[in-house]
Motif scaffolding. Structure first.
Motif, mmCIF file in Angstrom:
data_model
loop_
_atom_site.group_PDB
_atom_site.id
_atom_site.type_symbol
_atom_site.label_atom_id
_atom_site.label_comp_id
_atom_site.label_asym_id
_atom_site.label_seq_id
_atom_site.Cartn_x
_atom_site.Cartn_y
_atom_site.Cartn_z
ATOM 1 N N TYR A 1 0.876 -1.176 0.000
ATOM 2 C CA TYR A 1 0.000 0.000 0.000
ATOM 3 C C TYR A 1 0.914 1.227 0.000
ATOM 4 O O TYR A 1 1.650 1.439 0.960
ATOM 5 N N SER B 1 -1.030 -5.661 -5.647
ATOM 6 C CA SER B 1 -1.600 -6.915 -5.153
ATOM 7 C C SER B 1 -1.382 -7.966 -6.234
ATOM 8 O O SER B 1 -0.672 -7.718 -7.222
ATOM 9 N N ARG C 1 -2.918 -12.024 -8.041
ATOM 10 C CA ARG C 1 -3.956 -13.044 -8.118
ATOM 11 C C ARG C 1 -3.359 -14.446 -8.183
ATOM 12 O O ARG C 1 -4.018 -15.407 -7.810
ATOM 13 N N TYR D 1 -3.568 -1.021 -8.494
ATOM 14 C CA TYR D 1 -4.552 0.066 -8.487
ATOM 15 C C TYR D 1 -3.823 1.390 -8.331
ATOM 16 O O TYR D 1 -2.783 1.460 -7.661
ATOM 17 N N PRO E 1 -12.477 0.132 -0.860
ATOM 18 C CA PRO E 1 -11.707 -1.116 -0.909
ATOM 19 C C PRO E 1 -10.387 -1.094 -0.129
ATOM 20 O O PRO E 1 -9.761 -2.139 0.029
ATOM 21 N N THR E 2 -9.986 0.058 0.367
ATOM 22 C CA THR E 2 -8.663 0.170 1.012
ATOM 23 C C THR E 2 -8.487 -0.793 2.184
ATOM 24 O O THR E 2 -7.389 -1.284 2.435
HETATM 25 C C1 PHB Z 1 -7.118 -6.771 -4.480
HETATM 26 O O1 PHB Z 1 -6.224 -7.626 -4.549
HETATM 27 O O2 PHB Z 1 -7.964 -6.645 -5.375
HETATM 28 C C2 PHB Z 1 -7.170 -5.896 -3.298
HETATM 29 C C3 PHB Z 1 -6.263 -6.083 -2.271
HETATM 30 C C4 PHB Z 1 -6.313 -5.257 -1.156
HETATM 31 C C5 PHB Z 1 -7.246 -4.243 -1.083
HETATM 32 C C6 PHB Z 1 -8.153 -4.042 -2.105
HETATM 33 C C7 PHB Z 1 -8.111 -4.876 -3.225
HETATM 34 O O3 PHB Z 1 -7.252 -3.418 0.000
#
Ligand code: PHB
Ligand code: APR
Length: 392
Positions: free
Chosen positions: A201, A212, A214, A222, A293-294
């Motif tokens: 972050y 981040s 997957r 982001y 979303p944070t």
């Molecule tokens: C994500 O991986 O999409 C994600 C991860 C952490 C967050 C928000 C989104 O705080």
């Protein structure tokens, strides 16, 4: 048609509720306005709290998550050109988070529903809720051009922020609490191997950015943008240049560049409606509350709500007790408001805002330094980030 619980919406809330009810011997029918294909490919967030993982595993939905989910024991905060690690596991007596995309959770739950013959209708239209304050509520909808009706004992409104359930409650019976933030997130998925094992972050003067992932091949990134940001103004090269500028640090760490396979803008909003119940209608998940979303709380709150609701409905059908149903809203709202506060705190701290005064932006830097250096402050962040344990 007749069922015990009619569930509107096949997102994480509606799908998990139908599974938990099936396991408790309670019948349900799920109605979803989108196609199965659409639900399975809708890209959303991907951080699962320990309690969410435990709930999915206990419901028998965790096989692929255990194989493919990435367990993380910490997160990094990047500010002042340095990365500061928050050791989630050490600060929370062994708890952790799992990174596993929400749409993967949805795919697993749809597969299980199909396998168990759970009534689940995709592509329905014109869903409307009736006689919610009587003991014979019913739901009308259209499917394959024909009008259908479900008579039920209860309705679960799991149809997200833009669904029809919340709007079926008279305005005077609800109180809404809301905050809209002056920024949004531009999110991308890229075919690039993650260059860090943990989420990063970043608070930079140019704006917030989040690293981040997957999978071992796919990075999720982001960056803070304007709420009305036009994606057409963001060719791939501009996105990478901006991400690299915001992640710049003394140790030279940067995300790897790769083909961008998905781009979207996520608005930032906090919203809670109280109560989360009206007569025989129970709202769960985004239908009742939204977080920015944070704090990575959206899906986790949806799971927590339906966990409470499934237990309350099981107590009604098996033990003839309605006290848990009566307490549904207040039980859920306690966790919801904690998550609302945490998401608001993380959002404000990590996003420099041009609407804020230089004084406020200095406060944010001080808060970041405190959270990264004080054991008490980092413990507070860690405890909220991994999620508070369930009491039951
Ligand atoms: C994500 O991986 O999409 C994600 C991860 C952490 C967050 C928000 C989104 O705080
Ligand atoms: N009729 C039937 N289904 C509907 C209707 C309707 N009128 N309106 C919306 N839906 C469906 C949507 O298509 C969606 O599949 O309800 C579902 C709601 O799912 P989500 O929006 O995923 O909400 P929820 O299950 O509460 O999960 C919350 O989703 O938005 C994220 O960040 C959020 O992670 C959180 C999670």
């Amino acid at each position: 048609m007749r069922t015990q619980v009619a569930i509107v919406g096949a997102g994480p809330a509606g799908l998990l509720l139908s599974h938990l009810l099936r396991l408790a011997g309670v019948g349900s029918v799920v109605l979803e306005s989108r196609s199965r294909e659409y639900c399975e490919h809708r890209i959303r967030a991907g951080v699962l709290e320990q309690g969410t993982v435990d709930t999915l595993n206990a419901a028998g939905l965790g096989t692929r998550m255990q194989r493919e989910g990435l367990v993380h024991h910490g997160i990094e905060l990047l500010f002042g050109r340095k990365r500061h690690r928050i050791d989630l596991t050490a600060l929370t007596e062994g708890r952790a988070i799992t990174v596993y995309g929400q749409h993967e959770v949805v795919c697993d739950m749809i597969d299980a529903a199909v396998e168990h013959g759970q009534p689940l209708y995709f592509d329905v239209a014109d869903v409307s809720l009736h006689d919610l304050t009587t003991d014979k509520p019913w739901v009308r909808f259209t499917h394959n051009g024909a009008q259908e009706r479900i008579d039920c004992d209860y309705v679960a409104g799991c149809d997200g922020f833009h669904g029809i359930s919340r709007g079926s409650i008279p305005e005077h019976a609800l109180q809404a609490f809301e905050r809209v933030y002056p920024y949004a997130w531009l999110g991308i998925l890229a075919n690039a191997a993650p260059t860090c094992d943990e989420l990063v972050y970043a608070h930079s003067e140019r704006g917030f950015a989040l690293f981040s992932m997957r999978s071992p091949e796919v990075t999720r990134l982001y960056l803070q943008c304007r709420p009305d940001e036009d994606l057409a103004q963001w060719p791939d090269e501009r996105i990478w240049a901006e991400l690299h500028a915001r992640f710049e640090s003394d140790d030279g760490w940067l995300p790897a560049v790769g083909e961008i396979t998905q781009k979207g803008v996520t608005p930032m909003r906090s919203f809670v409606c109280e109560p989360m119940q009206h007569g025989r209608l129970f709202l769960a998940g985004d239908a009742a509350h939204i977080v920015p979303p944070t704090g990575a709380k959206g899906m986790n709150l949806a799971v927590a709500d339906v966990r409470v609701l499934s237990r309350a409905l099981a107590a009604h059908y098996h033990d003839g007790r309605d006290d848990l149903l009566d307490a549904y809203s207040s039980t859920c709202l306690e966790r919801v408001w904690r998550a609302e506060h945490f998401s608001y705190f993380m959002t404000n701290m990590l996003h420099p805002s041009f609407d804020d005064t230089p004084f406020v932006n200095r406060l944010k830097m001080s808060e970041l330094r405190y959270v990264a250096s004080s054991n008490a402050a980092s413990r507070m962040l860690a405890e909220n980030y991994v999620g508070l344990p369930f009491r039951d």
